[in-house]
Design a protein around this motif. Structure first.
Motif, PDB file in Angstrom:
ATOM      1  N   MET A  42     -49.122  40.986  83.113  1.00 60.25           N
ATOM      2  CA  MET A  42     -50.552  40.709  83.095  1.00 60.25           C
ATOM      3  C   MET A  42     -51.337  41.857  82.468  1.00 60.25           C
ATOM      4  O   MET A  42     -52.262  41.641  81.684  1.00 60.25           O
ATOM      5  CB  MET A  42     -51.048  40.457  84.519  1.00 60.25           C
ATOM      6  CG  MET A  42     -50.545  39.158  85.132  1.00 60.25           C
ATOM      7  SD  MET A  42     -51.193  37.697  84.282  1.00 60.25           S
ATOM      8  CE  MET A  42     -52.941  37.830  84.707  1.00 60.25           C
ATOM      9  N   ARG A  43     -50.937  43.070  82.801  1.00 61.80           N
ATOM     10  CA  ARG A  43     -51.673  44.227  82.280  1.00 61.80           C
ATOM     11  C   ARG A  43     -51.556  44.338  80.770  1.00 61.80           C
ATOM     12  O   ARG A  43     -52.527  44.695  80.083  1.00 61.80           O
ATOM     13  CB  ARG A  43     -51.133  45.507  82.928  1.00 61.80           C
ATOM     14  CG  ARG A  43     -51.762  46.770  82.354  1.00 61.80           C
ATOM     15  CD  ARG A  43     -51.162  48.027  82.923  1.00 61.80           C
ATOM     16  NE  ARG A  43     -51.577  49.190  82.155  1.00 61.80           N
ATOM     17  CZ  ARG A  43     -51.126  50.420  82.362  1.00 61.80           C
ATOM     18  NH1 ARG A  43     -50.251  50.654  83.329  1.00 61.80           N
ATOM     19  NH2 ARG A  43     -51.545  51.431  81.602  1.00 61.80           N
ATOM     20  N   VAL A  53     -50.685  52.989  75.720  1.00 62.40           N
ATOM     21  CA  VAL A  53     -49.537  53.664  76.331  1.00 62.40           C
ATOM     22  C   VAL A  53     -48.652  54.299  75.260  1.00 62.40           C
ATOM     23  O   VAL A  53     -48.157  55.417  75.430  1.00 62.40           O
ATOM     24  CB  VAL A  53     -48.736  52.679  77.197  1.00 62.40           C
ATOM     25  CG1 VAL A  53     -47.468  53.343  77.746  1.00 62.40           C
ATOM     26  CG2 VAL A  53     -49.591  52.176  78.347  1.00 62.40           C
ATOM     27  N   LEU A  54     -48.455  53.612  74.147  1.00 64.52           N
ATOM     28  CA  LEU A  54     -47.669  54.201  73.050  1.00 64.52           C
ATOM     29  C   LEU A  54     -48.324  55.484  72.540  1.00 64.52           C
ATOM     30  O   LEU A  54     -47.636  56.473  72.242  1.00 64.52           O
ATOM     31  CB  LEU A  54     -47.511  53.207  71.909  1.00 64.52           C
ATOM     32  CG  LEU A  54     -46.395  52.178  72.021  1.00 64.52           C
ATOM     33  CD1 LEU A  54     -46.383  51.273  70.804  1.00 64.52           C
ATOM     34  CD2 LEU A  54     -45.032  52.841  72.188  1.00 64.52           C
ATOM     35  N   ASP A  55     -49.629  55.482  72.437  1.00 64.72           N
ATOM     36  CA  ASP A  55     -50.336  56.686  72.001  1.00 64.72           C
ATOM     37  C   ASP A  55     -50.149  57.816  73.013  1.00 64.72           C
ATOM     38  O   ASP A  55     -50.011  58.986  72.626  1.00 64.72           O
ATOM     39  CB  ASP A  55     -51.821  56.386  71.793  1.00 64.72           C
ATOM     40  CG  ASP A  55     -52.090  55.611  70.518  1.00 64.72           C
ATOM     41  OD1 ASP A  55     -51.237  55.629  69.617  1.00 64.72           O
ATOM     42  OD2 ASP A  55     -53.162  54.982  70.418  1.00 64.72           O
ATOM     43  N   ALA A 283     -42.368  53.352  80.640  1.00 63.99           N
ATOM     44  CA  ALA A 283     -43.404  53.826  81.559  1.00 63.99           C
ATOM     45  C   ALA A 283     -44.720  53.175  81.185  1.00 63.99           C
ATOM     46  O   ALA A 283     -44.943  52.812  80.027  1.00 63.99           O
ATOM     47  CB  ALA A 283     -43.526  55.343  81.503  1.00 63.99           C
ATOM     48  N   SER A 284     -45.595  53.043  82.179  1.00 65.96           N
ATOM     49  CA  SER A 284     -46.894  52.428  81.915  1.00 65.96           C
ATOM     50  C   SER A 284     -48.055  53.376  82.208  1.00 65.96           C
ATOM     51  O   SER A 284     -49.208  52.970  82.137  1.00 65.96           O
ATOM     52  CB  SER A 284     -47.045  51.147  82.749  1.00 65.96           C
ATOM     53  OG  SER A 284     -46.827  51.404  84.121  1.00 65.96           O
ATOM     54  N   ILE A 289     -45.045  59.379  81.917  1.00 66.25           N
ATOM     55  CA  ILE A 289     -44.522  59.842  80.628  1.00 66.25           C
ATOM     56  C   ILE A 289     -44.438  61.363  80.598  1.00 66.25           C
ATOM     57  O   ILE A 289     -43.388  61.938  80.259  1.00 66.25           O
ATOM     58  CB  ILE A 289     -45.404  59.330  79.472  1.00 66.25           C
ATOM     59  CG1 ILE A 289     -45.316  57.803  79.364  1.00 66.25           C
ATOM     60  CG2 ILE A 289     -44.991  59.976  78.147  1.00 66.25           C
ATOM     61  CD1 ILE A 289     -46.351  57.187  78.451  1.00 66.25           C
ATOM     62  N   ASP A 290     -45.525  62.024  80.947  1.00 65.36           N
ATOM     63  CA  ASP A 290     -45.546  63.492  80.923  1.00 65.36           C
ATOM     64  C   ASP A 290     -44.507  64.080  81.867  1.00 65.36           C
ATOM     65  O   ASP A 290     -43.836  65.061  81.535  1.00 65.36           O
ATOM     66  CB  ASP A 290     -46.936  64.001  81.301  1.00 65.36           C
ATOM     67  CG  ASP A 290     -47.971  63.779  80.209  1.00 65.36           C
ATOM     68  OD1 ASP A 290     -47.565  63.533  79.054  1.00 65.36           O
ATOM     69  OD2 ASP A 290     -49.178  63.854  80.504  1.00 65.36           O
TER      70      ASP A 290
END
Length: 301
Positions: A42-43, A53-55, A283-284, A289-290
């Motif tokens: 949904m998100r 998120v890719l950025d 990851a979302s 990510i970090d």
């Protein structure tokens, strides 16, 4: 700053980054929680949400995106082509064929109708002839190369240093004993796309000797590898033996066992194993990510 691969790799082979970013979270795939999978689906209904998120991943130093060939990925490729300065050095590592897409099309249109829908624009007549011949001869390998050509069309003008054979097809060919199909896929990817062939599997110990029989040296293989043996078909001992004794380039997925292992514990264990070239994770959130990038830098050396 990218997270680069420090292992010694032959000159003819392009090294992978230590961390590859996956796409499961964008398309509602979660192996532990259907509820979470639905929430993620949904998100990420819009391309803008995925690109955000890719950025974040790029800003954290990750520049390799290991993705399926879901229809939405073509929109991401369009964004990357449209902003070459922002995405300089960004690579797609496509995984194909995307089995769900073809299954739905075959159900709706039949085999030939499905092939017509997904034909590459260039050389369509030749592709159809190859497709018909492949069907007539039940030539699975020929169909695989045809579908690779069709799905690679969305990545024109982008960097694709690795093309992966999806585990659904890898393990089907493995089970049917079509050893030559692996060599045909590898040769086609190298000759037509100047890319390294990769193989995703749910049974690493069974696949490696078959790739050796197919004449594929030091293959790039992605499989579930984690501390608790989550979804590791063949058993932990067989995976340990493969990592220690078999000449191949290992990419570990499911390293967190869908959240069953604490991140630090998972990453520390992974890079204690021999022959792990890279990990792939999804990851979302920027924080996840970090944190993962920081752990890899700490434990990968």
């Amino acid at each position: 700053m990218t997270i680069e691969q420090p292992l010694a790799i032959p000159d003819r082979v392009r090294p992978l980054d230590r961390v590859l970013f996956g796409d499961n979270q964008f398309f509602g795939v979660n192996h532990m929680s259907e509820e979470r999978a639905r929430a993620q689906a949904m998100r990420f209904q819009t391309t803008d949400a995925i690109m955000e998120v890719l950025d974040d991943a790029i800003d954290a130093g990750i520049t390799s995106f290991m993705c399926t060939t879901h229809d939405r990925i073509s929109e991401i490729a369009d964004r990357v082509r449209a902003d070459p300065k922002r995405y300089d050095g960004f690579s797609f590592l496509p995984c194909m064929p995307y089995a769900h897409k073809y299954a739905d099309a075959v159900t709706e249109l039949g085999m030939l109708g499905a092939l017509r829908r997904f034909l590459p624009e260039e050389g369509a007549l030749n592709a159809m002839l190859r497709g018909g011949k492949s069907i007539a001869k039940k030539d699975v390998a020929g169909l695989v190369t045809l579908l690779v050509d069709a799905e690679m069309a969305m990545f024109r003008g982008t960097r694709t240093p690795v093309v992966w054979l999806q585990n659904v097809v890898t393990d089907l060919l493995l089970g049917l004993g079509f050893v030559d199909a692996f060599a045909m896929f590898a040769d086609h990817v190298r000759s037509r796309y100047d890319a390294e062939p990769g193989f995703i599997t749910m049974n690493l110990p069974m696949l490696l000797p078959v790739l050796e029989r197919a004449g594929i040296e030091n293959p790039l293989v992605c499989a579930n590898i984690n501390k608790i043996g989550f979804r590791m078909s063949g058993g932990m001992d067989a995976y340990h033996d493969a990592l220690e004794q078999r000449p191949f380039r290992a990419v570990a997925m499911s390293v967190f066992a869908s959240g069953a292992i604490a991140p630090g514990e998972a990453i520390e264990w992974i890079f204690e194993q021999p022959n792990i070239e890279s990990i792939v994770f999804g990851a979302s959130s920027r924080r996840h990510i970090d944190d993962t990038v920081s752990l890899v830098r700490r434990y990968a050396g």
